[in-house]
Design an enzyme around this catalytic site. Sequence first.
Site, PDB file in Angstrom:
ATOM      1  N   ARG A 142       0.789  -1.230   0.000  1.00  0.00           N
ATOM      2  CA  ARG A 142       0.000   0.000   0.000  1.00  0.00           C
ATOM      3  C   ARG A 142       0.829   1.293   0.000  1.00  0.00           C
ATOM      4  NH1 ARG A 142      -4.440  -1.879  -1.410  1.00  0.00           N
ATOM      5  NH2 ARG A 142      -6.366  -1.684  -0.243  1.00  0.00           N
ATOM      6  N   GLU A 143       2.134   1.174   0.107  1.00  0.00           N
ATOM      7  CA  GLU A 143       2.955   2.369   0.321  1.00  0.00           C
ATOM      8  C   GLU A 143       2.760   3.439  -0.749  1.00  0.00           C
ATOM      9  OE1 GLU A 143       4.821  -0.671   2.920  1.00  0.00           O
ATOM     10  OE2 GLU A 143       3.881  -0.640   0.944  1.00  0.00           O
ATOM     11  N   THR A 144       2.692   3.025  -2.020  1.00  0.00           N
ATOM     12  CA  THR A 144       2.600   4.035  -3.074  1.00  0.00           C
ATOM     13  C   THR A 144       1.300   4.818  -2.999  1.00  0.00           C
ATOM     14  OG1 THR A 144       1.750   2.375  -4.636  1.00  0.00           O
ATOM     15  CG2 THR A 144       4.131   2.787  -4.636  1.00  0.00           C
TER      16      THR A 144
END
Length: 257
Positions: A142-144
């Site tokens: 989910r980082e982006t």
Amino acid sequence: MKELRLTVDGPVARVVLDRPEVRNAQTPAMWQALADFGTTLPSDVRVVVVSGEGPSFSAGLDRRLMMGEGVDGQEALLTLGAKPTAEVHELIAGFQAGFSWLRRPEIISIAAVQGHAIGAGFQLALACDLRVVTPDVRFSMRETALGLVPDLGGTQPLVQLVGYSRALELCATTRWVEADEAKELGLANIVVPPEELAGTVKDLTEALLAPLPGAIRETKALLLGAADRSYQDQLKAEREAQERRLKELLATSDSGH
């Protein structure tokens, strides 16, 4: 610390994320505790099992730390952007140390994954050598979606497992990967019903403890480095590893007489 249960029982160590009320969301303090655990691990530990308490493995970074709130005195992640470059790099290296020790050749690490494994949770599962999952598992990088990159050591094992193109697609779209696809892609070694998760991990642990530790250590090191070596260099590494094994076995045999 109360958010983590870290135990050692002979050759088996266990890491249990214990914040089920927030789906085992992680904090930098937990990463520091993980790093410390890896540093102090007894030399006779051969298998490390990582799991989460409750229905989820880990929902990733505690969102309060991303949204600007403090958690138990820990500052929000975005404040790192105001620090000098060297300090930022040092802090992130400390975070990464909580994950990277699981790749050490002298241990084999198993992630027992159920429910959500998101962001830092996905990267923690990827830090482990093997992943046993339940049918309700849902992986997502989910980082982006938060404007960040995966920085806890997850990018290399992800590419190694699924290839560059698929890894880029998973990170760039942040989409869910469920159990069947995870098995197909190689993210999951085994998919088992929830009631069989603990037993399967126990059986796998016992199987991993059966061979001599030196043989497992050398083999893991060979496999970890294989992608970065030429074929000839890999053959050379195999020769050198085998020589070390033969000499150790001979020494053990001689000492037994």
